[in-house]
Design a protein around this motif. Structure first.
Motif, short mmCIF file in Angstrom:
data_model
loop_
_atom_site.label_atom_id
_atom_site.label_comp_id
_atom_site.label_asym_id
_atom_site.label_seq_id
_atom_site.Cartn_x
_atom_site.Cartn_y
_atom_site.Cartn_z
N THR A 1 -5.50 -0.76 7.32
CA THR A 1 -5.39 -2.05 7.11
C THR A 1 -5.90 -2.73 5.53
OG1 THR A 1 -5.72 -2.70 9.28
CG2 THR A 1 -5.63 -4.32 7.97
N PRO A 2 -7.18 -2.61 4.74
CA PRO A 2 -6.79 -3.41 3.72
C PRO A 2 -6.20 -2.57 2.72
CG PRO A 2 -9.02 -2.15 4.00
CD PRO A 2 -8.16 -1.95 5.37
N ILE A 3 -5.75 -1.62 2.11
CA ILE A 3 -5.09 -0.61 1.37
C ILE A 3 -3.49 -1.37 1.66
CG2 ILE A 3 -3.93 1.27 0.65
CD1 ILE A 3 -7.47 2.81 1.64
N ALA A 4 -3.27 -1.29 3.08
CA ALA A 4 -1.50 -1.74 2.92
C ALA A 4 -1.82 -3.32 2.80
CB ALA A 4 -1.76 -1.81 4.43
N ALA A 5 -2.89 -3.95 2.85
CA ALA A 5 -2.86 -5.10 2.42
C ALA A 5 -2.76 -5.23 0.87
CB ALA A 5 -3.89 -6.20 2.88
N TYR A 6 -3.35 -4.87 0.07
CA TYR A 6 -3.51 -4.62 -1.43
C TYR A 6 -2.10 -3.98 -1.67
CZ TYR A 6 -4.10 -2.42 -5.88
OH TYR A 6 -4.09 -1.91 -7.50
N ARG B 1 3.13 8.34 -12.87
CA ARG B 1 2.70 8.29 -11.54
C ARG B 1 1.40 8.65 -11.50
NH1 ARG B 1 4.71 10.66 -7.33
NH2 ARG B 1 3.52 11.74 -5.67
N PHE B 2 0.45 7.80 -11.01
CA PHE B 2 -0.46 6.96 -10.56
C PHE B 2 -0.73 7.74 -9.27
CE2 PHE B 2 0.39 4.28 -13.81
CZ PHE B 2 -0.58 4.15 -14.38
N ILE B 3 -2.81 8.20 -9.45
CA ILE B 3 -3.42 9.20 -7.90
C ILE B 3 -4.68 7.52 -7.87
CG2 ILE B 3 -4.98 10.07 -7.33
CD1 ILE B 3 -3.75 12.20 -9.27
N TYR B 4 -4.60 6.82 -6.98
CA TYR B 4 -5.21 5.72 -6.42
C TYR B 4 -6.22 6.34 -5.49
CZ TYR B 4 -2.47 1.83 -9.02
OH TYR B 4 -1.79 1.20 -8.94
N ARG B 5 -7.43 6.39 -5.90
CA ARG B 5 -8.74 7.12 -4.58
C ARG B 5 -9.50 5.72 -3.97
NH1 ARG B 5 -9.16 12.47 -5.08
NH2 ARG B 5 -8.19 13.14 -7.30
N PHE B 6 -9.14 5.78 -3.02
CA PHE B 6 -10.05 3.73 -2.12
C PHE B 6 -10.79 4.80 -1.80
CE2 PHE B 6 -6.03 3.00 -2.81
CZ PHE B 6 -6.16 1.24 -2.94
N THR B 7 -12.38 3.90 -1.61
CA THR B 7 -13.25 4.46 -1.14
C THR B 7 -13.38 2.96 0.00
OG1 THR B 7 -14.93 5.53 -2.27
CG2 THR B 7 -15.58 4.34 -0.18
N LEU B 8 -13.79 2.94 1.69
CA LEU B 8 -13.27 2.00 2.26
C LEU B 8 -14.96 2.06 2.79
CD1 LEU B 8 -9.97 2.10 4.33
CD2 LEU B 8 -10.66 0.79 2.20
N GLU B 9 -15.11 0.01 2.88
CA GLU B 9 -16.81 -0.17 3.79
C GLU B 9 -16.65 -1.29 4.31
OE1 GLU B 9 -20.08 -0.97 1.56
OE2 GLU B 9 -20.93 1.12 1.68
N ASP B 10 -16.72 -1.26 5.93
CA ASP B 10 -16.74 -2.57 6.89
C ASP B 10 -14.93 -3.08 6.66
OD1 ASP B 10 -19.69 -2.48 7.33
OD2 ASP B 10 -19.99 -3.27 5.57
N ASP B 11 -14.13 -2.08 6.58
CA ASP B 11 -12.44 -2.57 7.08
C ASP B 11 -12.63 -3.69 5.29
OD1 ASP B 11 -10.65 -2.40 8.23
OD2 ASP B 11 -10.45 -4.92 8.71
N ALA B 12 -12.62 -3.30 4.46
CA ALA B 12 -13.05 -3.81 2.84
C ALA B 12 -13.12 -2.23 1.75
CB ALA B 12 -13.96 -4.53 2.46
#
Length: 109
Positions: free
Chosen positions: A7-12, A90-101
């Motif tokens: 969800t937070p990544i989809a929103a971004y 072309r980019f690489i995005y590395r997301f770390t999520l915590e508490d749905d953020a």
């Protein structure tokens, strides 16, 4: 192809497609860190500045086409197109999520 994004990544990603800085910032934790091209930005104020100056001003829209999970991170790859030298890149995005953020986002080309 549609990717099943947390969800937070989809929103971004959706807010980026609309070039909406407020929407892009909303899924970040208050103390989030964004690493971009050697720069380390901490907190929403610094992240907002980057989004406004580097993303919105350049009309840079990231369109992920690959998703994988790696070492506790959600990794997206895809092109970004906009009014910047070399577009698309072309980019690489590395997301770390915590508490749905989004706690951390590292962007590399």
């Amino acid at each position: 192809m549609s990717l099943e994004l947390p969800t937070p990544i989809a929103a971004y990603v959706a807010a980026n497609a609309r070039l909406n800085a407020d929407g892009m910032l909303k899924p970040f934790a208050a103390d989030a860190v964004l690493l971009d091209n050697g720069a380390v930005l901490q907190g929403r104020a610094e992240i907002r500045r980057l989004l406004e100056e580097a993303v919105i001003a350049a009309k840079a829209i990231f369109t992920p086409d690959t998703l994988r999970h790696e070492n506790g991170q959600v990794v997206l790859e895809g092109p970004a197109r906009g009014d910047f030298k070399g577009s698309p890149i072309r980019f690489i995005y590395r997301f770390t999520l915590e508490d749905d953020a989004i706690k951390t986002l590292e962007i590399t080309a």
